[in-house]
Design a protein around this motif. Structure first.
Motif, PDB file in Angstrom:
ATOM      1  N   ARG A 133       6.397  16.342 -31.488  1.00  0.00           N
ATOM      2  CA  ARG A 133       5.332  17.042 -32.191  1.00  0.00           C
ATOM      3  C   ARG A 133       4.202  17.394 -31.234  1.00  0.00           C
ATOM      4  N   MET A 134       3.749  18.629 -31.312  1.00  0.00           N
ATOM      5  CA  MET A 134       2.562  19.044 -30.571  1.00  0.00           C
ATOM      6  C   MET A 134       1.358  18.989 -31.504  1.00  0.00           C
ATOM      7  N   THR A 191       6.111  20.700 -35.067  1.00  0.00           N
ATOM      8  CA  THR A 191       7.259  20.133 -34.363  1.00  0.00           C
ATOM      9  C   THR A 191       7.902  21.181 -33.461  1.00  0.00           C
ATOM     10  N   SER A 192       8.611  20.710 -32.470  1.00  0.00           N
ATOM     11  CA  SER A 192       9.228  21.599 -31.489  1.00  0.00           C
ATOM     12  C   SER A 192      10.393  22.362 -32.108  1.00  0.00           C
ATOM     13  N   TYR A 193      10.623  23.553 -31.575  1.00  0.00           N
ATOM     14  CA  TYR A 193      11.802  24.328 -31.967  1.00  0.00           C
ATOM     15  C   TYR A 193      12.986  23.967 -31.075  1.00  0.00           C
ATOM     16  N   ALA A 194      12.730  23.804 -29.788  1.00  0.00           N
ATOM     17  CA  ALA A 194      13.766  23.391 -28.835  1.00  0.00           C
ATOM     18  C   ALA A 194      13.090  22.703 -27.666  1.00  0.00           C
ATOM     19  N   THR A 195      13.778  21.726 -27.074  1.00  0.00           N
ATOM     20  CA  THR A 195      13.220  20.983 -25.942  1.00  0.00           C
ATOM     21  C   THR A 195      14.317  20.660 -24.941  1.00  0.00           C
ATOM     22  N   THR A 196      13.903  20.314 -23.740  1.00  0.00           N
ATOM     23  CA  THR A 196      14.828  19.750 -22.754  1.00  0.00           C
ATOM     24  C   THR A 196      14.050  18.871 -21.798  1.00  0.00           C
ATOM     25  N   LEU A 197      14.653  17.767 -21.408  1.00  0.00           N
ATOM     26  CA  LEU A 197      14.038  16.848 -20.457  1.00  0.00           C
ATOM     27  C   LEU A 197      14.196  17.364 -19.032  1.00  0.00           C
ATOM     28  N   HIS A 244      10.193  20.272 -21.093  1.00  0.00           N
ATOM     29  CA  HIS A 244       9.653  21.541 -21.564  1.00  0.00           C
ATOM     30  C   HIS A 244      10.070  21.746 -23.006  1.00  0.00           C
ATOM     31  N   GLY A 245       9.287  22.549 -23.719  1.00  0.00           N
ATOM     32  CA  GLY A 245       9.588  22.799 -25.124  1.00  0.00           C
ATOM     33  C   GLY A 245       9.102  24.152 -25.585  1.00  0.00           C
ATOM     34  N   ILE A 246       9.670  24.578 -26.702  1.00  0.00           N
ATOM     35  CA  ILE A 246       9.277  25.835 -27.328  1.00  0.00           C
ATOM     36  C   ILE A 246       8.635  25.515 -28.664  1.00  0.00           C
ATOM     37  N   PHE A 247       7.431  26.027 -28.868  1.00  0.00           N
ATOM     38  CA  PHE A 247       6.672  25.843 -30.102  1.00  0.00           C
ATOM     39  C   PHE A 247       6.207  27.232 -30.533  1.00  0.00           C
ATOM     40  N   PRO A 248       7.048  27.995 -31.252  1.00  0.00           N
ATOM     41  CA  PRO A 248       6.727  29.406 -31.542  1.00  0.00           C
ATOM     42  C   PRO A 248       5.415  29.593 -32.278  1.00  0.00           C
ATOM     43  N   GLN A 249       5.091  28.676 -33.202  1.00  0.00           N
ATOM     44  CA  GLN A 249       3.846  28.834 -33.949  1.00  0.00           C
ATOM     45  C   GLN A 249       2.632  28.773 -33.032  1.00  0.00           C
TER      46      GLN A 249
END
Length: 448
Positions: A228-229, A39-45, A197-202
């Motif tokens: 979810r990615m 799952t995403s850590y942070a996102t924005t449209l 855009h999103g942040i997926f640290p893993q």
């Protein structure tokens, strides 16, 4: 982040002679296998999607009037109270009151568009960190700690201003986070169209780049759930093989080296990158129409796409075997021009031009994209749709039978590729379009 579940699933991090680490498969995987779900850590449209989609789960309702608008700021929209509450608890409670004054501030308005997006994403991250039991503390097992452990990019520019958040972040934290933004942001897409855009640290920590990747990321939107990615195998992956993602579009043959160095700080050593550096500056594409036609015919013959009939299978020619007479097709403007010609001709009913340029474009896709890359499948679907349009406008029954057979074959190829990638983003999409067109072709065959 070292826990019993890290790395997740059948993946392992091992030393790499050039990069920090490399992610290898612990098992044999078939094409289409899911390698990671996170799952995403942070996102924005994107601004263009604001008010059309839920700001939390990115779902696209059939009727946007059903979206619930935040009564505080009026600038975020949600599917329902559940999504609103989830984002409120995640970060929105820290930015709701200050968001609109920040958007109209001179500091924010002076930013270029891409930095405005970074500014909002960065604000979401800081707001999320501020809500930790110990604000701005990075516990070893938390995703926030993994985010901070990512390698900073080479871009040393100052962080953009952020929406005011309390408690105020400690000095230097915003800059440290921003240093990890440019090379660890993912474009979130639906049916391959970027919507946010999103942040997926893993994911950032696990996968290195390849211009010919063996896996790709897709995004799953479920009402009420964080985005979810999923990382899926594009081809069979053997146990012990490195798993790589593309950090950018593999078709950026002229600019990718500069982008990789500027945004990520490395020079790709894959076979196609080495080939492009070895051949030096690309030759110009011909300006004369007859010469352009010769180039197209040579490319079709080299790759193995027969413009007189649809393919039974997709050929696979390595880019490094390209003859010097065709180096000009590697210019990004050549692919862009072909794509524009195909799209325009298809929509305007110039089907002979559309099919000719479409075959040439497919040849180029097969040359620069890896096996089962979704853009290949999408283009095969567009070719099938274009041929179907020729069928329904033709009065020649014999020609119609041949064309319907061509459309069926392109549809089979589209399904083979897109079944590997699987459904992603919004409901419907290319797999549903394939099913609909297949039904039309079956009905037409029954009537013959």
């Amino acid at each position: 982040m070292q826990t019993a579940t890290w790395p997740p699933g059948g993946l392992a991090l091992v030393p790499h002679n050039l990069a920090r680490d490399k992610c290898v498969s612990r098992n044999d995987y078939k094409a289409g296998s899911q390698l990671l779900s996170i799952t995403s850590y942070a996102t924005t449209l994107l601004d263009s999607e604001k008010g059309r989609r839920c700001d939390f789960c990115f779902s696209l309702p059939r009727d946007t009037t059903h979206l619930k608008r935040c009564s505080g700021c009026g600038s975020y929209w949600y599917c329902d109270e559940h999504c609103q509450s989830a984002q409120w608890q995640t970060h929105h409670k820290r930015v709701c009151r200050t968001y609109n004054p920040f958007l109209v501030s001179p500091e924010y308005q002076a930013l270029p568009d891409y930095k405005k997006l970074d500014s909002i994403m960065l604000s979401h991250v800081i707001a999320q960190l501020s809500l930790l039991p110990d604000p701005y503390a990075f516990q070893e097992s938390a995703p926030s700690s993994l985010l901070m452990s990512l390698i900073a990019g080479p871009d040393k520019s100052l962080a953009p201003p952020i929406c005011p958040v309390k408690p105020i972040p400690p000095p230097g934290l915003v800059q440290k986070l921003y240093a990890r933004f440019g090379n660890n942001n993912f474009a979130i897409h639906s049916h391959l169209n970027t919507i946010g855009h999103g942040i997926f640290p893993q994911t950032s920590r696990l996968f290195n780049h390849s211009c010919l990747p063996n896996s790709a990321a897709k995004y799953i939107f479920e009402p009420g759930a964080a985005i979810r990615m999923e990382v899926v195998a594009l081809r069979d992956i053997a146990k012990g093989e490195e798993v790589c993602l593309p950090y950018l579009d593999p078709a950026l043959l002229e600019t990718r080296e500069q982008i990789l160095e500027f945004s990520y700080g490395f020079q790709c050593q894959c076979p196609t990158s080495l080939f492009l550096r070895r051949i030096g500056p690309l030759t110009d594409t011909p300006a004369v129409e007859n010469e352009m036609l010769k180039i197209s015919e040579e490319l079709l013959e080299f790759v193995g796409v027969d413009s007189t009939k649809a393919l039974i299978s997709l050929p696979n020619k390595p880019l490094e075997s390209l003859p010097p007479s065709l180096y000009c097709v590697l210019r990004e403007s050549y692919m862009g021009g072909l794509s524009e010609t195909f799209s325009k001709a298809s929509h305007e009913g110039q089907y002979d031009i559309a099919l000719q340029s479409g075959d040439t474009l497919l040849s180029l896709y097969l040359l620069v994209y890896p096996l089962n890359y979704p853009q290949i499948g999408m283009h095969c679907l567009e070719m099938a749709k274009t041929i179907w349009n020729v069928v329904i406008t033709s009065t020649d029954q014999n020609k119609g039978r041949v064309l319907k057979d061509q459309a069926r074959r392109y549809l089979v190829l589209a399904r083979r590729v897109l079944d590997v990638f699987g459904p992603e983003g919004d409901e419907g999409g290319p797999l549903q379009e394939i099913a609909i067109l297949d039904g039309l072709l079956q009905s037409a065959k029954t009537r013959e």
